[in-house]
Design an enzyme around this catalytic site. Structure first.
Site, short mmCIF file in Angstrom:
data_model
loop_
_atom_site.label_atom_id
_atom_site.label_comp_id
_atom_site.label_asym_id
_atom_site.label_seq_id
_atom_site.Cartn_x
_atom_site.Cartn_y
_atom_site.Cartn_z
N VAL A 299 12.28 1.75 -12.48
CA VAL A 299 10.68 2.30 -12.84
C VAL A 299 10.24 1.99 -14.28
O VAL A 299 11.41 1.57 -15.22
CB VAL A 299 11.02 4.00 -12.86
N SER A 300 9.00 1.89 -14.43
CA SER A 300 8.58 1.15 -15.68
C SER A 300 8.72 2.11 -17.05
O SER A 300 8.96 1.43 -18.00
CB SER A 300 7.12 0.69 -15.42
N THR A 301 8.74 3.49 -16.89
CA THR A 301 8.95 4.19 -17.96
C THR A 301 9.89 5.27 -17.76
O THR A 301 10.46 5.30 -16.48
CB THR A 301 7.53 4.92 -18.51
#
Length: 193
Positions: free
Chosen positions: A10-12
């Site tokens: 997941v990017s964040t």
């Protein structure tokens, strides 16, 4: 004995990998063979859990991901990665590619992977072009580009400058404002111009 190594990203930090993990577990990946990167964009070259997942792969194993964008953004890098896996005797299985499950260990899966990745890269580049075009048009029109609003007002900077002129240490005044000394100096110079 070959095994499935699952990778999720997941990017964040605020995003949840729960859906990806559920899909990987449903595909037969064991919990102790799952690797998850949190808060790591796909464009970043260094992904610690991804590196650990690759280190766990041996001849005959298969890396399982939910979608292609979990690997990265560049077609060239992803195709090179798929070739590297083939060279190591490992496969790549993408669970949600083109509406189905694609395994690069098969000739058809390998071809479909190449085509779908090229299309994904093209879509990414088109989106980027649109964003750049939109920004340049907004700039030309003199419109606001958004961004983070300033928390410290010009009036607060002027008062802080008076404190520094009165003998207070600039570092302490900047700290009290919640900014670095360099930012304080930059903002005060901008007001003096």
């Amino acid at each position: 004995m070959s095994k499935l190594i699952g990778y999720a990203r997941v990017s964040t930090r605020q995003q949840s990998a729960d859906r990806q993990l559920a899909d990987l577990l449903a595909a037969g990946v064991r919990r102790d063979d799952l690797y998850v990167d949190h808060g790591v964009p796909g464009s970043r070259a260094s992904r610690p859990e991804f590196d650990r997942a690759l280190g766990a792969l041996i001849d005959g194993d298969t890396l399982v991901i939910t979608t292609l964008d979990r690997l990265g953004r560049s077609t060239q890098n992803m195709l090179a990665f798929a070739d590297e896996l083939r060279g190591r005797g490992a496969g790549l299985r993408v669970l949600n590619l083109g509406g189905g499950d694609v395994d690069t260990a098969t000739p058809m899966g390998s071809m479909l992977f190449t085509i779908m990745e090229a299309l994904a890269q093209m879509e990414h580049e088109i989106k980027r072009e649109r964003v750049v075009d939109s920004i340049s048009k907004r700039r030309e029109a003199g419109k606001d580009l958004g961004g983070r609003p300033r928390r410290i007002t010009d009036s607060q900077i002027r008062n802080a400058v008076r404190l520094v002129e009165g003998g207070e240490p600039a570092a302490q005044v900047a700290r009290d404002l919640g900014m670095s000394r360099a930012t304080f100096y930059r903002r005060s110079r901008a007001l003096a111009d």
